[in-house]
Design an enzyme around this catalytic site. Structure first.
Site, PDB file in Angstrom:
ATOM      1  N   ASP A   1       0.867  -1.065   0.001  1.00 29.63           N
ATOM      2  CA  ASP A   1      -0.069  -0.101   0.036  1.00 29.63           C
ATOM      3  C   ASP A   1       0.850   1.126   0.123  1.00 29.63           C
ATOM      4  O   ASP A   1       2.119   1.035   0.204  1.00 29.63           O
ATOM      5  CB  ASP A   1      -0.755  -0.028   1.229  1.00 29.63           C
ATOM      6  CG  ASP A   1      -1.926   1.122   1.117  1.00 29.63           C
ATOM      7  OD1 ASP A   1      -2.638   1.186   0.086  1.00 29.63           O
ATOM      8  OD2 ASP A   1      -1.930   1.874   2.462  1.00 29.63           O
TER       9      ASP A   1
ATOM     10  N   ASP B   1      -0.015   5.520   0.954  1.00 27.64           N
ATOM     11  CA  ASP B   1      -0.197   6.215   1.890  1.00 27.64           C
ATOM     12  C   ASP B   1      -0.305   5.488   3.383  1.00 27.64           C
ATOM     13  O   ASP B   1      -1.253   4.605   3.516  1.00 27.64           O
ATOM     14  CB  ASP B   1      -1.496   7.111   1.596  1.00 27.64           C
ATOM     15  CG  ASP B   1      -1.508   8.805   2.180  1.00 27.64           C
ATOM     16  OD1 ASP B   1      -0.222   8.821   2.960  1.00 27.64           O
ATOM     17  OD2 ASP B   1      -2.296   9.551   2.026  1.00 27.64           O
TER      18      ASP B   1
END
Length: 337
Positions: free
Chosen positions: A23, A25
């Site tokens: 992932d 952020d």
């Protein structure tokens, strides 16, 4: 541990697994700022032979822009190593809609590019008789576009959402995410959309297929999207404590959102992971210990690594919950990241 518990690894995760589905952020960066240990952890993982694909629910940006941002944060990345929710939505669309058909796109440049790349004819009005509506987040999405999407869905167009995230973290707080905007169309039509983004495992499976990986590992900071998607896709998941979901959240996670591994940050890819084990009524992880007694979580031992205490607390709590004797959440303290 049960199938819903933590796993152990006597070798670094970057050696045990051949692909990390990372992932963005809260994991690789925070907004426009680097996260401590991210560049080091990912560089070390690559050096150990692990491949990387950055998997994001953000559908507004194109892979090239994401790769450029990562490279600027000392994480050299090619556009081919980025899988966005826009790309996943276009792939999902292709499972039912032949190329060349008219599709109404509600979203940003990333979504328009991904849909066009699959050979669809992009239209802007329900009066153009689109066979599908593909919706992703963009800051300039407004009432007019949502209304056109609603009209098209009411007339039978298939509604595909890039993701259903209700909130979007910004420098000022949490703003409405794509799920909130999709909710407006859902409320107007009564039609439940298909979703390509996390926690659906669709994006993970597409990324694994693209890479030809045999032993993938999900890496994320959010239990309700990243790690829920890992569980749904039957892929081991590493929860790094640098983003949205805290250590306490992991302890209290429901079975469908539990991580398989825990780490302070992405340097956790470079080390073995001890497995908590039962011992004299406690769950023990190296120097850390935890147990649930009379509905309360108790912590003990002399942990050298704060994450070991989180691991022990997760093991004790999850075991108690699975036996129908989970602790009162009020007894679970804020644990160190």
């Amino acid at each position: 541990m049960s199938a819903r518990g933590l796993l152990g690894s006597d070798e670094a995760l970057a050696v045990r697994y051949d692909l990390a589905l990372v992932d963005l952020d809260g994991v690789a960066y925070r907004g426009h700022e680097p996260i401590d240990g991210a560049a080091e952890g990912l560089a070390g993982a690559r050096a150990a032979g692990m491949r990387l694909v950055f998997v994001t629910n953000n559908a507004s940006r194109e892979p090239e822009a994401v790769a450029e941002q990562l490279t600027g944060l000392d994480i050299p990345t090619r556009a081919a190593e980025v899988m966005t929710a826009a790309q996943a939505a276009a792939e999902l669309l292709a499972t039912r809609v032949p190329a060349g058909e008219p599709v109404l796109v509600v979203g940003g440049a990333g979504l328009h590019t991904a849909v066009a790349a699959k050979g669809y004819r992009i239209v802007g009005s329900a009066d153009d008789a689109p066979v599908a509506v593909v919706q992703g987040y963009a800051a300039d999405v407004g009432w007019q576009q949502l209304a056109e999407a609603a009209y098209a869905v009411q007339r039978g167009a298939w509604h595909v959402a890039s993701n259903l995230d209700l909130s979007l973290p910004t420098a000022r707080g949490f703003a409405p995410g794509n799920g909130a905007l999709v909710g407006a169309v859902r409320a107007a039509t009564g039609v439940e959309p298909a979703s390509a983004g996390k926690p659906s495992p669709t994006m993970y499976r597409l990324a694994v297929d693209r890479a030809g990986a045999a032993r993938p590992l999900v890496v994320g900071d959010r239990l309700d999207t990243d790690l829920a998607g890992a569980r749904a896709g039957d892929i081991p998941g590493l929860h790094v404590l640098t983003g949205v979901s805290t250590a306490r959240d992991a302890v209290l996670a429901n079975a469908g959102e539990r991580p398989h591994y825990l780490a302070a940050d992405l340097r956790g890819l470079l080390v073995p992971h001890p497995e908590p084990l039962p011992e004299d009524g406690w769950w023990v992880c190296r120097g850390a210990a935890a147990r649930v007694v009379d509905g309360a979580l108790e912590l003990g031992g002399r942990p050298e690594d704060a994450v070991d205490l989180v691991r022990a607390a997760c093991a004790a709590t999850w075991d108690a919950v699975d036996r129908g004797a989970g602790p009162d959440p009020a007894t679970v303290p804020d644990l160190p990241r």
